[in-house]
Design a protein around this motif. Structure first.
Motif: not given
Lengths: 117, 109
Positions: B29-31, A97-98, B93-94, A55-61
């Motif tokens: 947000g809430s850290p 944990a997710i 929740n992140d 869901p998150d590929k934002s860090g790929l340079p």
């Protein structure tokens, strides 16, 4: 295995070549992360997998970087046409944990040290 | 955006002296804050998390939302505390965990 396993531990390659880095997470860990650590710097987030979805590929340079994951198992980070600035330690981590934000502990591998000549 | 700042790259203390590693964060947000540690020739591993309010190996860390800080403290440093310490931040929740640049601690006899 008992922990996160990464291979190769060391890779020296010539500029312009493609490299493939592998991560075997702890069995049953749904979440998988790739980080990059350049010399003297902190950990730079690259990509996050939840199962085999990213869901998150934002860090790929750049578009030279790609990653995939098979089920909730092995992940591969591929760098095409390597450049000298790609030289770094690439760390993989997995978590039961997710969500890291609810106290999910990340378990790290020993890293793959990439040197691009 | 998440940002973690560890202003000290290197910290040297004598055995038995107090040690404090600074960590400041930026998050809307809430850290959720963590400290990870890497001992020589070992993997990066979790030391403690603020949500657990625990003391691990004599270390404690208090989340100060007013000062946006999560400094790590130990009253009496030991030689085995020599390591690289990373402060890390996520949001409730992140999934994303952002790390600071790290502080190398050397405890001298």
């Amino acid at each position: 295995g008992a922990g996160v396993s990464q291979s190769p531990s060391n890779k020296v390659t010539e500029k312009g070549k493609d490299v493939e880095l592998r991560c075997d997470p702890i069995s049953g860990h749904t979440a998988l992360y790739w980080y990059r650590q350049r010399l003297g710097q902190g950990l730079e987030f690259l990509i996050y997998f939840q199962g085999n979805s990213a869901p998150d590929k934002s860090g790929l340079p750049s578009d030279r970087f790609s990653a995939e994951r098979t089920g909730e198992s092995v992940s591969t980070l591929t760098i095409q046409r390597t450049q000298q600035e790609d030289s770094a330690v690439y760390l993989c981590a997995s978590s039961l944990a997710i969500l890291a934000g609810v106290g999910g502990e990340l378990f790290f591998g020993e890293g793959s040290r990439l040197t691009v000549l | 955006a998440q940002r973690v700042t560890q202003p000290e790259k290197l910290l040297s203390v004598f055995k038995g002296a107090p040690v404090e590693l600074k960590c400041n964060y930026s998050y809307s947000g809430s850290p959720e804050l963590f400290w990870y540690v890497q001992y020589s020739r070992q993997r990066l591993q979790l030391l403690l998390r603020h949500i657990s309010r625990e003391s691990i190996k004599g270390f404690t860390a208090d989340l100060n939302k007013g000062e946006t800080s999560f400094h790590l403290k130990k009253p009496f440093a030991q030689e085995e505390d020599s390591a690289m310490y990373y402060c890390a931040l996520s949001g409730y929740n992140d999934y994303k965990l952002s790390f600071g640049a790290g502080t190398t601690v050397t405890v001298r006899a």
